[in-house]
Design a protein around this motif. Sequence first.
Motif: not given
Length: 502
Positions: A346-351
Amino acid sequence: MEGGSNIQEIEDPPRGFINFFIHPSRAGNRFVVLFFLCFLSFGSYFCYDNPAALQSQLKTNLNISEVQFTALYSVYSWPNVVLNIVGGFLMDRVFGIRLGTNIYMGLTLVGQLIFATAVYINQYWLMLIGRFVFGIGAESLTVGQNNYAVLWFKGKELNMVFGLQLSFARIGSTVNFLVMESLYSAVSNLSSDGAHVLGLVLYIAAGTCVFSMICSLCVSFLDKRAERILHRNNNASGEVVKLSDVRYFKLTFWLICIICVTFYCSIFPFIAIAKDFLMKNFGLSSEQANTACSTVYVISGIGSPILGFLIDKIGMNIFWILFGIFGTVISHLLLGFSHLNVYIPIGIMGISYSILASSLWPLVALVVPEYQLGTAYGVAGSIQNLGLALFSIFCGLIIEKFGYVAVEIFFICSLLLAAVSAVVLLFLDLMQHGNLNLTPGGRKRYEILYNHTEILINADALDTSSSEVIGSNSDFHIRNRYLSRIGAPLPSTYVIDKQGVS
């Protein structure tokens, strides 16, 4: 007039602490406007993902299927396949910025109230009408917000303002995911009827649209006051939006549109179905799943202005686009085929989402003439909404027939198409000696070269005798040879060959 702004600066604006904030010629008053401007679309973004935050409750209490649930998002997008273009035209030519923004904000509020009423009485057809009306208002509302931003901040703090608007929009989406579950739990103590509880929760959520409506009226008042005090010229109109201009758009523009729709359709439809997906595949509770969904918006809200500033300094936008696409591919691979801590993908997606959003949209201004930008952004938005509407339906069908792993594969295939389009865009730009992937210094040199040769390109009066004086190795010939290679429309009096200009 400073920096192309439509607000005329008076020679000696009144001084003093109070006037710094209340007089429209002072910087403090601009930031009072900015406060209301940032919250102008807060309500629409908060309410847009109300269904996603209450996904399991809606499906259980109202007995709706996955396809019916995803239709609540597709029906939002359908009207904006056309109205992204029409909304700007009506605001420019019929309503004006103030009335137009108030009308679109009013439609957003009415749409949310219809949706809440439909849920309360458990009428699915009326829910669709509510989301339809909500979509008409919410998407066109951003046109008014952007017009206000340009009107008040062009030549001043415009880039920062656009970044802040995006951040506050994401804050609205984030707060929705964080509070709706708790709000539902609190209201459920008042009634045992699930539909009534959901309806009451959505009525409360509509309060954010009421707040945004108040902000719209405040901006309208401040703008009207500035027009009166500063004798601002509102007749400085731009080019009329014409659909016929679309046929002149370059292939590079259409590739940007393909990247836009194939990338965004792996983000927003995923967030719409993510709550149930994370609960079933990662064993999260309902509140934990909402928190995880909101993380994408939290990261993008914080990261978009920062990453946009970084990309402004580094340039090479297409490489950043590819980085954002492949980051999102990794995110969906981890979500579909691993059991890592859910906050990693999810963090990778946000970045990755922040990177692509910051690097893709500025390219439209580099491939489309300024007088056609309104049409270009409208077309891109319309294509995006068409894609979101179709992908939302496809996602519901795929989940019902094949499950969540299949829909992750679907998202990955969409992203691979975006990657292929980005690679084609890169090679096409290289072949045409374009400026889409240059550094800021390279773009500056490109613009200097283009501006320097533009006079020569338009000099149709240059006769053959004067052309013969110019040698094949002169600056004139070198510049025209370069422009010929990139496809610039040289006058018919110029013939570029190995011997020179004839």
